[in-house]
Motif scaffolding. Structure first.
Motif, short mmCIF file in Angstrom:
data_model
loop_
_atom_site.label_atom_id
_atom_site.label_comp_id
_atom_site.label_asym_id
_atom_site.label_seq_id
_atom_site.Cartn_x
_atom_site.Cartn_y
_atom_site.Cartn_z
N PRO A 1 0.96 -0.83 -0.20
CA PRO A 1 0.16 0.33 -0.08
C PRO A 1 1.12 1.30 0.11
O PRO A 1 0.13 2.24 -1.08
N ALA A 2 1.95 1.26 0.28
CA ALA A 2 2.95 2.77 0.39
C ALA A 2 3.64 3.05 -0.45
O ALA A 2 3.78 3.99 -0.85
N LEU A 3 3.05 1.92 -1.73
CA LEU A 3 4.42 2.19 -2.80
C LEU A 3 3.05 3.21 -3.44
O LEU A 3 3.70 4.25 -4.62
N LEU A 4 1.70 3.14 -3.76
CA LEU A 4 0.99 4.04 -4.85
C LEU A 4 0.93 5.07 -4.66
O LEU A 4 0.83 5.72 -5.48
N PRO A 5 1.09 5.57 -3.51
CA PRO A 5 0.93 7.19 -3.07
C PRO A 5 1.89 8.00 -3.55
O PRO A 5 1.41 8.72 -4.13
N LEU B 1 2.18 10.54 -6.62
CA LEU B 1 2.82 12.32 -5.65
C LEU B 1 3.89 12.33 -6.81
O LEU B 1 3.63 13.64 -7.28
N ALA B 2 4.50 12.18 -7.26
CA ALA B 2 5.40 12.02 -8.06
C ALA B 2 5.06 12.57 -9.47
O ALA B 2 5.19 13.54 -10.08
N ALA B 3 3.79 12.09 -9.88
CA ALA B 3 2.98 12.14 -11.35
C ALA B 3 2.46 13.37 -11.20
O ALA B 3 2.85 14.46 -11.66
N LEU B 4 1.99 13.54 -10.36
CA LEU B 4 1.00 15.37 -9.96
C LEU B 4 1.81 16.32 -9.68
O LEU B 4 2.47 17.30 -10.73
N VAL B 5 3.72 15.64 -9.19
CA VAL B 5 4.58 17.19 -9.41
C VAL B 5 5.19 17.49 -10.48
O VAL B 5 5.64 18.69 -11.40
N HIS B 6 5.17 15.49 -11.57
CA HIS B 6 5.42 16.45 -13.22
C HIS B 6 4.67 16.97 -13.71
O HIS B 6 4.51 18.43 -14.16
#
Length: 240
Positions: free
Chosen positions: A14-18, A22-27
């Motif tokens: 479950p920790a890898l998905l968030p 988050l990285a996609a949103l930043v990009h």
């Protein structure tokens, strides 16, 4: 695999998905910011109008490069031969020192210069004296000539008066000359008559002597300094 391992793996998924989300949103956010920034800064290019008053200069001719020497090629120099015997350059001779002239020579030169100057002064004085004597002699000659002319004019005046009182003898012929020495006073009074040279005619000699006595006092000179006490008078029958 044990139950504990399965339990640990099930808790990490479950920790890898968030994190991925988050990285996609930043990009995406960064891409949006860059896009908007480019759109805001971009604008239509301005057109620049340039008027040419003179024709542009012709393009410069391309410079011709000099051929480069091949690399790593050096000119060969002849080997320098060293002399077997080293020749030493002669040392310059020291200049002789100028010594002051001896005191005796200076004194001798001084006396010599004084003697030469004195001799030159003597020569100049002699030259000036000679010029003065020459000028005086010229003046004396001029004065003597003038006096002789005045004296001759005075004697001619006396002879003219005496000739006017001569009575020629009837038998007179030819033109003989009789010379008389006459002594007179400053007043012109005749005090003596002497026949120095006879004309050869006694009657003519006596006629001249009587005329001299009759002409006393004789004419005076216009210049008192020309007075002569002794006069030499010459007469000829045909004189005028």
């Amino acid at each position: 695999m044990s139950a504990e391992a399965l339990t640990f793996g099930s808790r990490r998924e479950p920790a890898l998905l968030p994190a991925f989300i988050l990285a996609a949103l930043v990009h995406l956010f960064l891409a949006a910011v860059m896009f908007l920034g480019v759109r805001l800064q971009s604008h239509a290019p301005q057109t620049v109008v340039v008027e040419l008053w003179e024709a542009p200069p012709p393009p410069a001719a391309p410079a011709v490069e000099a051929p480069k020497p091949p690399p790593n090629v050096e000119p060969e120099q002849p080997p320098v031969q060293k002399p077997d015997i080293a020749v030493k350059a002669p040392k310059p001779k020291p200049k002789p020192e100028t010594k002051p002239a001896p005191k005796k020579d200076v004194e001798f030169q001084k006396r010599l210069n004084e003697q030469l100057a004195q001799e030159q002064r003597s020569i100049d004085e002699q030259r000036l004296e000679a010029e003065r004597r020459e000028a005086a002699a010229r003046q004396q000659a001029i004065a003597a000539a003038a006096r002789d002319r005045a004296l001759a004019a005075w004697v001619d005046k006396i002879r003219a008066k005496i000739r006017g009182n001569i009575r020629l003898p009837n038998d007179m012929s030819g033109n003989p000359e009789a010379i008389f020495d006459v002594t007179q006073l400053p007043t012109g009074e005749v005090i003596s008559i002497r026949l120095r040279q006879s004309s050869g005619h006694r009657g003519y000699d006596d006629a001249v002597e009587r005329a001299i006595l009759k002409s006393s006092p004789l004419p005076k000179s216009d210049q008192p300094n020309l007075f002569e006490r002794q006069l030499e008078l010459r007469f000829r029958p045909q004189d005028k």
